[in-house]
Design a protein around this motif. Structure first.
Motif, mmCIF file in Angstrom:
data_model
loop_
_atom_site.group_PDB
_atom_site.id
_atom_site.type_symbol
_atom_site.label_atom_id
_atom_site.label_comp_id
_atom_site.label_asym_id
_atom_site.label_seq_id
_atom_site.Cartn_x
_atom_site.Cartn_y
_atom_site.Cartn_z
ATOM 1 N N GLU A 81 0.816 -1.207 0.000
ATOM 2 C CA GLU A 81 0.000 0.000 0.000
ATOM 3 C C GLU A 81 0.853 1.262 0.000
ATOM 4 O O GLU A 81 0.373 2.339 -0.319
ATOM 5 C CB GLU A 81 -0.938 0.015 1.218
ATOM 6 C CG GLU A 81 -0.222 0.214 2.558
ATOM 7 C CD GLU A 81 -1.184 0.292 3.719
ATOM 8 O OE1 GLU A 81 -2.359 -0.035 3.520
ATOM 9 O OE2 GLU A 81 -0.763 0.671 4.823
ATOM 10 N N ALA B 126 -4.160 12.238 0.959
ATOM 11 C CA ALA B 126 -5.539 11.958 1.362
ATOM 12 C C ALA B 126 -5.633 10.661 2.152
ATOM 13 O O ALA B 126 -6.416 10.550 3.109
ATOM 14 C CB ALA B 126 -6.438 11.895 0.125
ATOM 15 N N ALA B 127 -4.839 9.669 1.773
ATOM 16 C CA ALA B 127 -4.860 8.403 2.501
ATOM 17 C C ALA B 127 -4.445 8.591 3.955
ATOM 18 O O ALA B 127 -4.966 7.933 4.859
ATOM 19 C CB ALA B 127 -3.926 7.399 1.820
ATOM 20 N N GLU C 179 -7.284 11.597 5.468
ATOM 21 C CA GLU C 179 -8.717 11.321 5.428
ATOM 22 C C GLU C 179 -9.080 9.865 5.678
ATOM 23 O O GLU C 179 -10.193 9.573 6.132
ATOM 24 C CB GLU C 179 -9.292 11.746 4.069
ATOM 25 C CG GLU C 179 -9.079 13.224 3.750
ATOM 26 C CD GLU C 179 -9.473 13.566 2.323
ATOM 27 O OE1 GLU C 179 -10.096 12.716 1.652
ATOM 28 O OE2 GLU C 179 -9.149 14.694 1.877
ATOM 29 N N GLN C 180 -8.174 8.957 5.384
ATOM 30 C CA GLN C 180 -8.508 7.536 5.473
ATOM 31 C C GLN C 180 -7.835 6.839 6.641
ATOM 32 O O GLN C 180 -7.947 5.626 6.786
ATOM 33 C CB GLN C 180 -8.129 6.848 4.158
ATOM 34 C CG GLN C 180 -8.848 7.426 2.948
ATOM 35 C CD GLN C 180 -8.307 6.891 1.636
ATOM 36 O OE1 GLN C 180 -7.689 5.828 1.597
ATOM 37 N NE2 GLN C 180 -8.533 7.635 0.551
ATOM 38 N N GLY C 181 -7.114 7.575 7.448
ATOM 39 C CA GLY C 181 -6.569 7.012 8.667
ATOM 40 C C GLY C 181 -5.294 6.215 8.524
ATOM 41 O O GLY C 181 -4.860 5.550 9.474
ATOM 42 N N HIS C 182 -4.655 6.262 7.340
ATOM 43 C CA HIS C 182 -3.381 5.576 7.203
ATOM 44 C C HIS C 182 -2.324 6.282 8.052
ATOM 45 O O HIS C 182 -2.390 7.486 8.283
ATOM 46 C CB HIS C 182 -2.941 5.561 5.748
ATOM 47 C CG HIS C 182 -3.740 4.632 4.891
ATOM 48 N ND1 HIS C 182 -3.177 3.615 4.163
ATOM 49 C CD2 HIS C 182 -5.082 4.550 4.665
ATOM 50 C CE1 HIS C 182 -4.115 2.956 3.510
ATOM 51 N NE2 HIS C 182 -5.286 3.518 3.797
#
Length: 334
Positions: A60, A87-88, A91-94
């Motif tokens: 990833e 953004a990952a 916004e996506q919690g990575h």
């Protein structure tokens, strides 16, 4: 390093011609920096030979661009990829990443990578373009710069050179390589080392792409820039102790970008502007440039302008004459 620099994710670009050793260098960095979360942007990952197990976060964190050369024809893909990576995380919690490394293909031109960070202000708020490291194939160097403009541009964009395969050439040949690199890009530092043994601390966190407020160009000016080789690519350094008249400089510079921008691979400078108490710091790539007010001149400090241009078929005398015409001298004062 400024607070702003620390708060942004540093981006290091590894470039160099086919077979120079970029992927070997990248693997070396990953091996030595296992404690960092590093996002790798490469082209055609399956053929690149990168050990996925070295990249924290596994697949990833590895971002492939499958539409071709990331820094030649699809600059938009690079921008979208970097925004997607941000953004990952946001916004996506990575988990946050510590740095990005972009490995260009051997036939890539570096200019669009640099331009991406210059034209996308939102991107520049998220990432800090650290530096360009160009890997040099010491054995095939002269053939490559003679036959391939891409190789010459990769030299022009370097902030730092890694001279790989030095063990395959004589000391005299290696000195000629170093001299040619200094003539073509006198501002770049260089080290002779096998990519398998390179020290990542010499490559990462240099932050030399942006010209700072100090006179970085002094080191560059000490080189006898302007020599021409079979590649017809070289650096020229323009200087003046007289203040620049922006009413003269701006129209000349606009004309210069319009007529010779394609020949000017990379340029940067510090200007002493008439009536302006701070340095004017600027840099550019082809027809795209950016400038800002730098550090204020101190009382009693000698003010001077220096302007470095790396490009193809540039007439140093013509540039110096035209540059001096933009400066205010006793001879020109009404």
């Amino acid at each position: 390093m400024s607070t702003q620099t620390r708060s942004r994710v540093p981006v290091t670009v590894l470039t160099g011609f086919l077979g120079a050793g970029k992927t070997t260098l990248l693997n070396r960095i990953l091996e030595q920096n296992r404690d960092e979360r590093i996002a790798i942007i490469v082209n055609e990952f399956g053929d690149a030979g990168i050990d996925q197990q070295l990249v924290i976060g596994a697949t990833e964190q590895i971002l492939e661009l499958n539409n071709g050369c990331i820094c030649c024809k699809i600059r938009t893909d690079l921008i979208d990829t970097l925004f997607g990576l941000a953004a990952a995380v946001l916004e996506q919690g990575h988990e946050p990443i510590d740095r990005v490394i972009i490995e260009t293909t051997g036939l890539a031109e570096p200019a669009p990578v640099a331009q991406s960070f210059m034209v996308e202000t939102e991107l520049a708020e998220l990432y800090h373009l650290d530096s360009f490291t160009t890997v040099i194939d010491s054995y095939h160097f002269f053939k490559q710069i003679r036959m391939h403009e891409e190789a010459r541009k990769q030299v022009a964009f370097a902030d730092h050179f890694i001279l790989n395969k030095a063990g395959l050439v004589s000391s005299g040949h290696l000195e000629k390589v170093k001299k040619t690199l200094s003539d073509m890009n006198p501002g770049a530092s260089m080290q002779v080392t096998d990519c398998r043994d390179a020290d990542p601390s010499d490559i990462l966190n240099r932050f030399t792409f942006d010209l700072d407020d100090r006179s970085n160009l002094i080191k560059e000016s000490r080189s006898e820039a302007g020599h021409h080789h079979s590649s017809d690519t070289a650096a020229i350094v323009l200087r003046s102790d007289s203040p620049v008249d922006m009413k003269r400089f701006e129209p000349w510079f606009d004309e210069l970008l319009d007529k010779k921008g394609e020949q000017m691979y990379r340029f940067k400078g510090i200007l002493s502007v008439d009536g302006f108490d701070s340095r004017l710091v600027f840099q550019g790539v082809h027809m795209l440039f950016a400038g800002r007010a730098g550090k204020a001149w101190e009382n009693g400090e000698k003010r001077s302008s220096e302007f470095v241009i790396i490009g193809r078929d540039l007439d140093k005398d013509w540039f110096q004459t035209r540059f001096e015409e933009c400066c205010i001298t006793e001879r020109r004062v009404d």
